[in-house]
Design an enzyme around this catalytic site. Structure first.
Site, PDB file in Angstrom:
ATOM      1  N   LYS A 194       0.871  -1.188   0.000  1.00  0.00           N
ATOM      2  CA  LYS A 194       0.000   0.000   0.000  1.00  0.00           C
ATOM      3  C   LYS A 194       0.901   1.230   0.000  1.00  0.00           C
ATOM      4  O   LYS A 194       0.981   1.975   0.973  1.00  0.00           O
ATOM      5  CB  LYS A 194      -0.965  -0.030   1.192  1.00  0.00           C
ATOM      6  CG  LYS A 194      -2.052  -1.047   0.927  1.00  0.00           C
ATOM      7  CD  LYS A 194      -3.414  -0.811   1.483  1.00  0.00           C
ATOM      8  CE  LYS A 194      -3.955   0.551   1.583  1.00  0.00           C
ATOM      9  NZ  LYS A 194      -5.062   0.795   0.623  1.00  0.00           N
ATOM     10  N   ASP A 226      -5.455  -3.610  -1.345  1.00  0.00           N
ATOM     11  CA  ASP A 226      -6.927  -3.637  -1.368  1.00  0.00           C
ATOM     12  C   ASP A 226      -7.424  -3.975  -2.776  1.00  0.00           C
ATOM     13  O   ASP A 226      -8.375  -4.748  -2.942  1.00  0.00           O
ATOM     14  CB  ASP A 226      -7.530  -2.312  -0.853  1.00  0.00           C
ATOM     15  CG  ASP A 226      -6.876  -1.083  -1.461  1.00  0.00           C
ATOM     16  OD1 ASP A 226      -5.770  -1.205  -2.033  1.00  0.00           O
ATOM     17  OD2 ASP A 226      -7.459   0.006  -1.363  1.00  0.00           O
TER      18      ASP A 226
END
Ligand code: NAD
Length: 369
Positions: A194, A226
């Site tokens: 991320k 994600d």
């Protein structure tokens, strides 16, 4: 043929001993039919070690694991030990084992065998033929980072702290394993982090890009964790090798587990760095836990542990032939319609954990005839 490889069995808790019994059956078969023999040792880990030795991993057991050519573990934990001190709980023993053996590379294949494609939670066409490998960094990141802990603030509120921490060396060595594996597969790798919101993600992306320059024939893509979770359930066949950190790897590999139909089908290998002789410390274990809800009922699916044993033959002992034999025998017994409850489908035959182990040996007999 192989002989005298030191193998330590750590059955552990819950369904661990049940699934390990089926591996013993295959070890006996390998000995009798393929002259593949092991110097077998066995010890306690997890809750059963707390009960008998006062801690989930003793120094003696750890030393045995470090000296073995490979360790095969069942599972640890269960409600009985939920209340014990955090530093000796069953999971602490397993984390210590991984850390001390410096098993930084955790290989989690998610393969959808033809007979089980319809057992997946996704539509059959999305998963049929799926064969992905999730490589999870296993010895660093937020599960080990310090500072960590619970503190009570002056106003009486409690604060919890965990630290996500990675060095460039830790990222580089896992990325190198990832590129090497991708080179033996479809030459495609996804590096997952991320970088949009985490400093460790920024460093991960930078190091992955640098390492990628040494592997010009491999196609490297960066992806946010994600998005990766979303893509895994949207179009999983776009992936081949996914390399990611400890926390994201834990979550994404469980997500991939459901693509295959059951946690009971997923093996794993955890490897350390190779020494000068090429020997790597290695721990093989199913992805699933101790399944206390079905423990002792002979209902567990032993195939994840049996496939972990096959991975051990492949990666620790270079015995591709016998690893492939176990894989094919697994396909054949599923084609015969045998199913444990976790992978049961209409019209199939519901059988027990031990029945699967016996049937696997029957299929091995046929293949080796
Ligand atoms: P779990 O994997 O043990 O079980 C989740 C669900 O999957 C349960 O319904 C269980 O019956 C089913 N399941 C798991 N393995 C199966 C198999 N081989 N065959 C058929 N069904 C199977 O996860 P959980 O319930 O979250 O955890 C139970 C205990 O296991 C906890 O104490 C946890 O800490 C521990 N745990 C250990 C490990 C490990 O040893 N590596 C991993 C995960 C959880």
């Amino acid at each position: 043929m192989l002989s005298n490889k030191r193998l330590l069995l750590l059955p552990g808790d819950g369904i661990g001993p049940e699934v390990m019994n089926e591996v013993r059956r295959v070890i006996d078969w390998m000995d009798q039919r393929r002259h593949v023999t092991f110097d077998l040792d066995e010890d306690l880990v997890g809750g059963i070690a707390i009960d008998n030795k006062g801690t989930s991993l003793t120094d003696e057991t750890l030393a045995k694991a470090m000296n073995a050519d490979a360790v095969l573990l069942g599972a640890v934990g269960g409600p009985k030990w939920d209340g014990v001190a955090r530093d000796i709980r069953p999971e602490a023993g397993l984390l210590k084992l991984r850390k001390e053996m410096d098993l930084f590379a955790n290989l989690r294949p998610a393969t959808v065998l033809p007979a089980l494609a319809e057992a997946s939670s996704l539509k059959e066409h999305l998963v049929s033929g799926l064969d992905i490998l999730i490589l999870r960094e296993l010895t660093s990141g937020v599960y080990f980072g310090t500072p960590r802990g619970l503190t009570e603030n002056a106003d009486g509120t409690i604060e919890a702290l965990d630290s996500q921490r990675y060095t460039s060396e830790e990222i580089e060595r896992i990325m190198r394993v990832g590129f090497e594996l991708a080179g033996k597969r479809n030459k495609k790798i996804h590096s997952v982090e991320k970088a949009n919101v985490m400093e460790t993600g920024v460093l991960w992306r930078r190091v992955a890009t640098e390492v990628g320059k040494d592997f010009p024939d491999i196609d490297l893509e960066h992806m946010y964790a994600d998005n990766c979770a979303m893509q895994l359930v949207r179009e999983p066949k776009q992936f081949d090798v996914i390399v990611t950190d400890n926390l994201f790897g834990d979550i994404l590999s469980d997500c991939a587990a459901m693509l295959t139909g059951s946690l009971g089908m997923l093996p794993s290998a955890s490897l350390g760095a190779a020494d000068e002789s090429g020997r790597r410390m290695a721990l093989y274990e199913p992805v699933h836990g101790s399944a206390p809800d079905i423990a002792g009922e002979n209902k567990a699916n032993p195939l994840a542990t049996l496939q972990s044993f096959a991975m051990m033959l492949r990666y620790s002992f270079d015995d591709v032939e016998n690893a492939d034999l176990i894989h094919q025998a697994t396909i054949n017994l599923l084609n015969r319609g045998l199913r444990t409850p976790d992978i049961m489908q209409n019209g199939k035959e519901l059988v027990s954990c031990s029945h699967i182990g016996k049937a696997l040996c029957e299929e091995l007999d046929k293949l080796a005839a």
